[in-house]
Write a protein that holds these residues in place. Sequence first.
Motif, PDB file in Angstrom:
ATOM      1  N   GLN A  68     -20.221 -16.067   7.905  1.00 15.57           N
ATOM      2  CA  GLN A  68     -20.033 -15.464   9.227  1.00 15.57           C
ATOM      3  C   GLN A  68     -18.804 -14.553   9.225  1.00 15.57           C
ATOM      4  O   GLN A  68     -18.813 -13.490   9.854  1.00 15.57           O
ATOM      5  N   THR A  69     -17.770 -14.945   8.498  1.00 13.30           N
ATOM      6  CA  THR A  69     -16.593 -14.089   8.359  1.00 13.30           C
ATOM      7  C   THR A  69     -16.960 -12.796   7.650  1.00 13.30           C
ATOM      8  O   THR A  69     -16.578 -11.693   8.080  1.00 13.30           O
ATOM      9  N   LEU A  70     -17.694 -12.903   6.543  1.00  8.96           N
ATOM     10  CA  LEU A  70     -18.123 -11.707   5.812  1.00  8.96           C
ATOM     11  C   LEU A  70     -18.984 -10.814   6.704  1.00  8.96           C
ATOM     12  O   LEU A  70     -18.805  -9.588   6.735  1.00  8.96           O
ATOM     13  N   ALA A  71     -19.909 -11.412   7.448  1.00  3.06           N
ATOM     14  CA  ALA A  71     -20.814 -10.630   8.290  1.00  3.06           C
ATOM     15  C   ALA A  71     -20.064  -9.880   9.379  1.00  3.06           C
ATOM     16  O   ALA A  71     -20.351  -8.708   9.649  1.00  3.06           O
ATOM     17  N   LEU A  72     -19.096 -10.550  10.015  1.00  5.96           N
ATOM     18  CA  LEU A  72     -18.341  -9.892  11.080  1.00  5.96           C
ATOM     19  C   LEU A  72     -17.498  -8.750  10.521  1.00  5.96           C
ATOM     20  O   LEU A  72     -17.422  -7.672  11.127  1.00  5.96           O
ATOM     21  N   ALA A  73     -16.857  -8.958   9.371  1.00  2.17           N
ATOM     22  CA  ALA A  73     -16.064  -7.887   8.763  1.00  2.17           C
ATOM     23  C   ALA A  73     -16.961  -6.709   8.392  1.00  2.17           C
ATOM     24  O   ALA A  73     -16.579  -5.542   8.577  1.00  2.17           O
ATOM     25  N   ALA A  74     -18.160  -6.998   7.894  1.00  4.47           N
ATOM     26  CA  ALA A  74     -19.093  -5.920   7.567  1.00  4.47           C
ATOM     27  C   ALA A  74     -19.549  -5.184   8.818  1.00  4.47           C
ATOM     28  O   ALA A  74     -19.711  -3.959   8.809  1.00  4.47           O
ATOM     29  N   ALA A  75     -19.763  -5.928   9.910  1.00  8.12           N
ATOM     30  CA  ALA A  75     -20.263  -5.320  11.148  1.00  8.12           C
ATOM     31  C   ALA A  75     -19.326  -4.249  11.679  1.00  8.12           C
ATOM     32  O   ALA A  75     -19.781  -3.265  12.280  1.00  8.12           O
ATOM     33  N   GLU A  76     -18.018  -4.429  11.475  1.00  7.96           N
ATOM     34  CA  GLU A  76     -17.059  -3.392  11.904  1.00  7.96           C
ATOM     35  C   GLU A  76     -17.378  -2.060  11.237  1.00  7.96           C
ATOM     36  O   GLU A  76     -17.386  -1.008  11.879  1.00  7.96           O
TER      37      GLU A  76
ATOM     38  N   ASP B  26     -24.916 -23.582  11.970  1.00 10.69           N
ATOM     39  CA  ASP B  26     -25.426 -22.232  11.735  1.00 10.69           C
ATOM     40  C   ASP B  26     -25.537 -21.961  10.245  1.00 10.69           C
ATOM     41  O   ASP B  26     -24.612 -22.239   9.479  1.00 10.69           O
ATOM     42  N   ALA B  27     -26.680 -21.401   9.834  1.00 11.17           N
ATOM     43  CA  ALA B  27     -26.862 -21.047   8.428  1.00 11.17           C
ATOM     44  C   ALA B  27     -26.128 -19.760   8.089  1.00 11.17           C
ATOM     45  O   ALA B  27     -25.632 -19.583   6.982  1.00 11.17           O
ATOM     46  N   GLY B  28     -26.064 -18.831   9.044  1.00 10.37           N
ATOM     47  CA  GLY B  28     -25.419 -17.552   8.800  1.00 10.37           C
ATOM     48  C   GLY B  28     -25.706 -16.587   9.930  1.00 10.37           C
ATOM     49  O   GLY B  28     -25.967 -16.992  11.065  1.00 10.37           O
ATOM     50  N   SER B  29     -25.709 -15.298   9.593  1.00  9.42           N
ATOM     51  CA  SER B  29     -25.797 -14.272  10.623  1.00  9.42           C
ATOM     52  C   SER B  29     -26.567 -13.062  10.104  1.00  9.42           C
ATOM     53  O   SER B  29     -26.592 -12.798   8.902  1.00  9.42           O
ATOM     54  N   VAL B  30     -27.204 -12.356  11.034  1.00 10.53           N
ATOM     55  CA  VAL B  30     -27.766 -11.038  10.742  1.00 10.53           C
ATOM     56  C   VAL B  30     -27.081 -10.046  11.680  1.00 10.53           C
ATOM     57  O   VAL B  30     -27.188 -10.175  12.909  1.00 10.53           O
ATOM     58  N   VAL B  31     -26.363  -9.074  11.112  1.00 12.60           N
ATOM     59  CA  VAL B  31     -25.640  -8.092  11.926  1.00 12.60           C
ATOM     60  C   VAL B  31     -26.258  -6.715  11.720  1.00 12.60           C
ATOM     61  O   VAL B  31     -26.941  -6.459  10.725  1.00 12.60           O
TER      62      VAL B  31
ATOM     63  N   GLY C  36     -27.647   2.559  11.091  1.00  5.63           N
ATOM     64  CA  GLY C  36     -28.943   1.900  11.178  1.00  5.63           C
ATOM     65  C   GLY C  36     -29.104   0.767  10.179  1.00  5.63           C
ATOM     66  O   GLY C  36     -30.221   0.313   9.939  1.00  5.63           O
ATOM     67  N   CYS C  37     -27.979   0.320   9.604  1.00  6.94           N
ATOM     68  CA  CYS C  37     -28.035  -0.705   8.563  1.00  6.94           C
ATOM     69  C   CYS C  37     -28.210  -2.105   9.157  1.00  6.94           C
ATOM     70  O   CYS C  37     -27.808  -2.369  10.293  1.00  6.94           O
ATOM     71  N   LEU C  38     -28.792  -2.984   8.353  1.00  8.65           N
ATOM     72  CA  LEU C  38     -28.917  -4.409   8.669  1.00  8.65           C
ATOM     73  C   LEU C  38     -28.263  -5.209   7.548  1.00  8.65           C
ATOM     74  O   LEU C  38     -28.314  -4.801   6.384  1.00  8.65           O
ATOM     75  N   LEU C  39     -27.681  -6.365   7.898  1.00 10.93           N
ATOM     76  CA  LEU C  39     -27.079  -7.221   6.876  1.00 10.93           C
ATOM     77  C   LEU C  39     -27.255  -8.683   7.252  1.00 10.93           C
ATOM     78  O   LEU C  39     -26.862  -9.109   8.338  1.00 10.93           O
ATOM     79  N   LEU C  40     -27.874  -9.453   6.342  1.00 10.02           N
ATOM     80  CA  LEU C  40     -27.964 -10.900   6.484  1.00 10.02           C
ATOM     81  C   LEU C  40     -26.975 -11.535   5.522  1.00 10.02           C
ATOM     82  O   LEU C  40     -26.919 -11.167   4.341  1.00 10.02           O
ATOM     83  N   ALA C  41     -26.213 -12.509   6.013  1.00  2.82           N
ATOM     84  CA  ALA C  41     -25.282 -13.267   5.171  1.00  2.82           C
ATOM     85  C   ALA C  41     -25.415 -14.731   5.557  1.00  2.82           C
ATOM     86  O   ALA C  41     -25.218 -15.093   6.718  1.00  2.82           O
ATOM     87  N   ALA C  42     -25.754 -15.582   4.582  1.00  2.00           N
ATOM     88  CA  ALA C  42     -26.031 -16.978   4.919  1.00  2.00           C
ATOM     89  C   ALA C  42     -25.791 -17.893   3.730  1.00  2.00           C
ATOM     90  O   ALA C  42     -25.940 -17.493   2.570  1.00  2.00           O
ATOM     91  N   GLY C  43     -25.446 -19.140   4.034  1.00  2.00           N
ATOM     92  CA  GLY C  43     -25.388 -20.180   3.021  1.00  2.00           C
ATOM     93  C   GLY C  43     -26.783 -20.650   2.689  1.00  2.00           C
ATOM     94  O   GLY C  43     -27.662 -20.695   3.560  1.00  2.00           O
ATOM     95  N   THR C  44     -27.027 -20.999   1.436  1.00  2.00           N
ATOM     96  CA  THR C  44     -28.375 -21.420   1.048  1.00  2.00           C
ATOM     97  C   THR C  44     -28.654 -22.883   1.371  1.00  2.00           C
ATOM     98  O   THR C  44     -29.800 -23.330   1.247  1.00  2.00           O
ATOM     99  N   ASP C  45     -27.627 -23.628   1.793  1.00  2.00           N
ATOM    100  CA  ASP C  45     -27.851 -25.028   2.169  1.00  2.00           C
ATOM    101  C   ASP C  45     -28.149 -25.190   3.651  1.00  2.00           C
ATOM    102  O   ASP C  45     -28.354 -26.303   4.123  1.00  2.00           O
TER     103      ASP C  45
END
Length: 411
Positions: free
Chosen positions: A322-330, A353-358, A336-345
Amino acid sequence: MPLAPSREDLEALYRAALAGVNGRRAVASALAASAPRTPPAGAFHLLAVGKAASAMANGVADVRGGDVAGGLVITREGYDDPRLLERIPVRQLLSAHPVPDMRSLEAGNALVDYLRRAPAEARFLFLISGGASSLVERPAGRQDPATLARFNEWLLASGLDIARMNALRKAVSTIKGGRLARWLDGRRADGLLISDVPGDDPAVIGSGLLAVDRENAHGARPVETLPPGMTPAPPPPDAALFENVHLRIVASNAIARRTCADMARSEGWGVRVIDELLTGEAERLGRQVAQCLINGPPGLVIMGGEPTVTLPEHPGRGGRMQTLALAAAESLAGTGCLLLAAGTDGADGPGEDAGSVVDGGTVQRMRRAGFDPAPTLSRADAGSALAAAGDLFQTGPTGTNVMDLVIGFRP
């Protein structure tokens, strides 16, 4: 030309990757293979530890359930499968993760007691996956659960990578760093491992319950100073104890990335798979991943790894993905990009929460809800901002744990 993938498409790719490294499937495939025969024909005792322990044990039940003479399955609370007990004669213990507690100590003692009581002619099949470091412990000295919990909380907030954290865990444990092999007394032990560490080193996975600890083979302590109250364990056991121990990796992040890429290509999308793992601070990596998308060719980018987060004294909600996703979202704002970042467990950080799609509108949505990215990141509260933006997703337990997965799309 195929349509651009949606958020739902990225989540479907993520789930396909998880299916490719599912503990049940990976173990069943390994056991069904004609060579190497793991374990050899005949009865064996099953000992499974980790967040994927119940799923992996189901793989045993699928293929060689009739050979299980007894055993223990130790997993995180909420990750168990009550139906497993109807399939094979094992006892299932629920323990604590990511911070160990009294249950972790009881599970560590139960593991040792099982080996002590098993017959002299017994053979063992170990199933080890990520989370084992917290789920089972048997510390050196007279350490209480509160001291053990403070030690692990300090580790989790330290920003150290998993190899250094587990080196410190091994330094104070009587079962980690290969020390559990002392209770095998030369009996055969086969191990099937799901790797949640860079390099897929069995000595790091689960803090190396049955693997030779080459880093500390002569009793050398890790460079970091142990906190007050933590007692160093004796040197790791002699390598001769491992002559009858046979360990194999059956699932890894590389397999997950490959499975994800195969599905994406079958849908007609262009794909780049990045082999270099994501390591280091998650916030910095998030910005780098965003630039990789913005400056790269159109199509999908698939990455994996396990970033770190150095936590403030009172962290908020969220984990490293979630930290990586928020930093990327900035950096992705307005694109028009999409980014999913999630733990596999299925669990990124201590929450559900497994992760985020920004996407390019994430920052605008969270600002409307009163969150600004920079101070939110400094508070380690990415999860709260992403929840306000509607960008989190949940999976529940996934039956695997092979670090983290990042899937990006540039139109």
